[in-house]
Design an enzyme around this catalytic site. Structure first.
Site, mmCIF file in Angstrom:
data_model
loop_
_atom_site.group_PDB
_atom_site.id
_atom_site.type_symbol
_atom_site.label_atom_id
_atom_site.label_comp_id
_atom_site.label_asym_id
_atom_site.label_seq_id
_atom_site.Cartn_x
_atom_site.Cartn_y
_atom_site.Cartn_z
ATOM 1 N N HIS A 23 -2.566 -1.013 -3.421
ATOM 2 C CA HIS A 23 -3.721 -0.132 -3.234
ATOM 3 C C HIS A 23 -3.553 1.101 -4.115
ATOM 4 O O HIS A 23 -2.658 1.907 -3.894
ATOM 5 C CB HIS A 23 -3.852 0.313 -1.770
ATOM 6 C CG HIS A 23 -4.128 -0.813 -0.824
ATOM 7 N ND1 HIS A 23 -3.891 -0.721 0.524
ATOM 8 C CD2 HIS A 23 -4.636 -2.057 -1.030
ATOM 9 C CE1 HIS A 23 -4.231 -1.868 1.108
ATOM 10 N NE2 HIS A 23 -4.680 -2.694 0.179
ATOM 11 N N MET A 40 -0.073 1.065 5.191
ATOM 12 C CA MET A 40 -0.806 1.332 6.414
ATOM 13 C C MET A 40 -1.926 0.310 6.570
ATOM 14 O O MET A 40 -2.506 -0.137 5.584
ATOM 15 C CB MET A 40 -1.396 2.740 6.341
ATOM 16 C CG MET A 40 -2.137 3.151 7.605
ATOM 17 S SD MET A 40 -2.716 4.852 7.521
ATOM 18 C CE MET A 40 -4.043 4.722 6.355
ATOM 19 N N SER A 97 0.860 -1.186 0.000
ATOM 20 C CA SER A 97 0.000 0.000 0.000
ATOM 21 C C SER A 97 0.897 1.237 0.000
ATOM 22 O O SER A 97 1.732 1.368 -0.887
ATOM 23 C CB SER A 97 -0.948 -0.031 1.203
ATOM 24 O OG SER A 97 -1.850 1.052 1.145
ATOM 25 N N THR A 98 0.766 2.103 1.002
ATOM 26 C CA THR A 98 1.543 3.344 1.039
ATOM 27 C C THR A 98 3.041 3.073 0.941
ATOM 28 O O THR A 98 3.586 2.307 1.721
ATOM 29 C CB THR A 98 1.255 4.105 2.354
ATOM 30 O OG1 THR A 98 -0.150 4.127 2.564
ATOM 31 C CG2 THR A 98 1.787 5.522 2.293
ATOM 32 N N ASP A 104 -4.394 -4.953 5.817
ATOM 33 C CA ASP A 104 -4.727 -5.744 4.635
ATOM 34 C C ASP A 104 -3.544 -6.618 4.241
ATOM 35 O O ASP A 104 -2.419 -6.142 4.141
ATOM 36 C CB ASP A 104 -5.119 -4.820 3.475
ATOM 37 C CG ASP A 104 -5.595 -5.594 2.249
ATOM 38 O OD1 ASP A 104 -6.127 -6.710 2.418
ATOM 39 O OD2 ASP A 104 -5.424 -5.087 1.126
#
Length: 349
Positions: free
Chosen positions: A191, A284, A165-166, A287
């Site tokens: 993401h 973050m 993600s991030t 998931d």
């Protein structure tokens, strides 16, 4: 302690919308706004914000030029506010390569879920940015490029699964660029909203020995290829007529996301089992932890990005704490760990 944010945008309307959205929950304070990078430079010195939101298209100096200077001279967490166009997508990915933590697509009249959904997503990204290790990453950027691994020598039917993600745009690039052209199929859940994943895949394709594409429904998964989950679609792996294929669906959000890393990893655990290897990278939230645990329980080798090398040590931390990770490694060592595990599979076959 509230998170101090400086909003940089030449549109008075966008500055007002972002200020209103960020101030909603009380834990984020907009300490100032700036109309262009020249204005922003002075305000960063005076206000010392924790996070900066930055538009790309601005007068006096392009947002990318400003970002590059900022990361060199005063590394600060930056969230880009980007337009949903092909050009916007390319520039946004360049911004992430230059050191921006994350981005949001500017809200439009037809924004799915409306302005409230946009605001909630923006606040989450600001919180993640505030916790990110931008200074550590900037210091580590001068590392010499790692030499790509020559061969994967992986057995037929094996697969690599990656979730992030991030900070994942850079982390995925670091892993994929070291994987050899003969490695097994790679499936990736990052993401990212619709409209950006095709450009992300094309950018990776330019930088890697693998052929990197945006996943399409029922596409056969071939060795030497990597498949990026399409924004706003879940990616699953299934086997039909003995062949691994991609399945794309728009069913419910999972772990708050679509694409969801849990959905991808869970399908890999069921379909590929011990012939898979998996990596969970910076991001973050949680998931991917559940899906990676399913992979490990099914006999797959799993690795998590180490805290020191992760821009946001959220997803890898939860996966580690829940026993989903066989070992942790810095991002530049992950490709090597995956290939070694694949070669062990071959010798055991």
């Amino acid at each position: 302690m509230s998170i101090k944010v400086l909003v940089v945008d030449d549109s008075a309307l966008i500055r007002e919308v972002l200020t209103r959205m960020l101030s909603r929950d009380g834990d984020i304070e907009v300490v100032g706004t700036a109309t262009d990078p020249i204005d922003a430079r002075e305000k960063i010195k005076v206000l010392n914000p924790d996070v900066v939101t930055l538009d790309i298209e601005m007068p006096n100096m392009n947002g990318l030029q400003f970002l590059e200077k900022l990361m060199r001279l005063r590394p600060t967490p930056v969230v880009m506010v980007s337009t949903l166009t092909t050009k916007g997508a390319s520039e946004t990915l360049l911004a992430l390569e230059l050191g921006a933590v994350d981005f949001v697509a500017k809200p439009s009249a037809e924004f799915a879920g409306g302005i409230e959904v946009f605001g909630a997503g923006l606040r989450d990204k600001i919180r993640a940015a505030a916790r990110s290790d931008v200074r550590g990453r900037a210091a580590g950027r001068a590392e010499p490029a790692k030499v790509p691994i020559k061969t994967a020598a992986a057995p037929e039917g094996s697969l690599i699964a990656i979730g992030a993600s991030t900070g994942g745009v850079e982390a995925i690039r670091a892993v994929l660029s070291q994987l050899p052209a003969d490695c097994p199929p790679v499936v990736i859940a990052q993401h990212m909203p619709a409209g950006f994943t095709a450009r992300f895949a094309a950018r990776l394709d330019e930088l890697c020995a693998l052929k990197v594409v945006e996943a399409e429904d029922r596409l056969p998964l071939l060795p030497g290829h990597a498949y990026v989950a399409r924004g706003d679609y879940h990616l699953r792996v299934e086997r039909t007529s003995g062949q691994l294929k991609a399945r794309l669906t728009q069913d419910e959000l999972e772990s708050g996301h679509r694409p969801s890393v849990d959905v991808l990893f869970g399908s890999v655990a069921r379909t590929v089992g011990p012939m898979a290897v998996g990596a969970i990278l910076t991001g973050m939230g949680r998931d991917g932890a559940r899906g990676l645990k399913q992979m490990r329980d099914a006999g797959a080798f799993t690795v998590g990005q180490s805290q020191a090398s992760a821009l946001v040590y959220g997803m890898p931390r939860v996966a580690f704490e829940e026993g989903a990770v066989v070992e942790q490694a810095p991002v530049e060592a992950i490709a090597g760990r995956l290939v070694t595990a694949l070669m062990r599979l071959r010798s055991a076959a």
